[in-house]
Scaffold this motif. Sequence first.
Motif, short mmCIF file in Angstrom:
data_model
loop_
_atom_site.label_atom_id
_atom_site.label_comp_id
_atom_site.label_asym_id
_atom_site.label_seq_id
_atom_site.Cartn_x
_atom_site.Cartn_y
_atom_site.Cartn_z
N UNK A 160 0.85 -1.27 0.14
CA UNK A 160 -0.05 -0.01 -0.01
C UNK A 160 0.83 1.30 -0.19
N UNK A 161 2.00 1.40 0.79
CA UNK A 161 2.80 2.40 0.93
C UNK A 161 3.41 2.70 -0.45
N UNK A 162 4.03 1.73 -1.10
CA UNK A 162 4.82 1.65 -2.42
C UNK A 162 3.83 2.33 -3.56
N UNK A 163 2.53 1.70 -3.39
CA UNK A 163 1.68 2.30 -4.40
C UNK A 163 1.14 3.52 -4.32
N UNK A 164 1.04 4.11 -2.84
CA UNK A 164 0.63 5.57 -2.47
C UNK A 164 1.98 6.44 -2.75
N UNK A 165 2.96 5.96 -2.64
CA UNK A 165 4.40 6.46 -2.98
C UNK A 165 4.42 6.99 -4.45
N UNK A 166 4.33 5.79 -5.10
CA UNK A 166 4.32 5.82 -6.58
C UNK A 166 3.50 7.05 -7.29
N UNK A 167 2.20 7.16 -6.66
CA UNK A 167 1.30 8.17 -7.20
C UNK A 167 1.84 9.54 -6.70
#
Length: 433
Positions: A160-167
């Motif tokens: 979840x953190x990786x996806x949010x950081x990606x955006x």
Amino acid sequence: MLPTFSTRDKRRVRLTYARWRRQAIFLLGGIAVGAAAVALAQAADLAQPAFAFLLAKSRYIVLAITPLGFLLSAYLTIRLFPNAQGSGIPQAIAARHLTDQAARESLVSIRIAVGKVILTLFGLLCGGSVGREGPTVQVGASIMFALGRVSPRRQPGLILAGAAAGVAAAFNTPLAGIVFGIEEMSRAFETRTSGLIIAAVIAAGLTSLALAGNYAYFGSSAMSLAHGIDWLAVPVCGVIGGLAGGMFSRIVIAMARGIKGPVGRKIKAHPLWFAFACGLAVALCGIASGDTVYGTGYQQVKMALEQGAPLPRDFGILKLLATTFAAISGIPGGIFAPSLAVGAGIGCNVASFFHDAPLGAIMLLGMVSYFAGVVQAPITAFVIVTEMTDNHGMVVPLMAAALIAHLVSRLVCEEGIYHALAKGFVERATRSP
């Protein structure tokens, strides 16, 4: 005399060490995701001019390059990088819901991240109407998954953190990254991991700022709805954008699940030739548009917003068709930026009925409406558009248009595109031996 430690002291030391190690993983992961996002963005900025150079030689070269490129990309995806197709956001969502380590790794891994980057750039190089932001989400989730192998229990939060950081890093929109993580990736606010997710987003954002500088994705805009009659554009854009976005999602979901009948069986039996046909359709859309609908659509929309010049009248519909063919072809590539470009085209068409209204303001309404109709995440939609244009004077109309579009889209497509596609990935991963 050496100090002695009680069992309670030892337990406290272990807990402190585990807490610091967990925080370090989120922070280091955020830095890595930010660096990967900037690298992908800069490479994408080189891929599109390279394609434009080929167009300058002959605009009809796309009739060969684009379909053959789609065929090769689909082949490499199937043979070397399975589960790298599409935007990558459904895979990240599915990985959060899986509990088996091997099943998660089939959706988010360094191998898939490498393939995602290479084939997304290849898609842009051959004229695909694809974006890099969705792929950045899968890349971010893959990086966090790899770092979190030492703590499998924490991997859903890390993904979840990786996806949010990606955006956050892809759009330079930290607030949108956090909102995306809550609204779209998890569909809930998790108090236990929220602080660590925010830390990862901050780390990714600071890394992006350090490497690429501070910028607004579509430039700064101060346009707003000046007259009372202009506000009629809010429900108009909301309804049209919601309908168009819902139809797009419904088509992509139906194709991913497999359509029934002889046509569906032919597509399933010959995925490479189907990708070739989709590439040819994209090329024809590009030729009909005067070469404006290839790639992300970022440059066309940014120029229109900055100069106040309308996009071509057929830009919205042709960009929608080109993005649909790219999305169902099976090649890696996102729909974030192309969807915003489609929405900008819709906004330009609506603006033709509001002669005294500022064009840029109605373009923003079209962007947020179509995007909200596609992803059915209205809060994420208006936060992203607000941050990308640095226009806080349009917050209220953007919120209203996004909510209307979301409601209208639900009438056409009952479920958001990312979660509907994620269910397919979960089912396939759990069936795999």
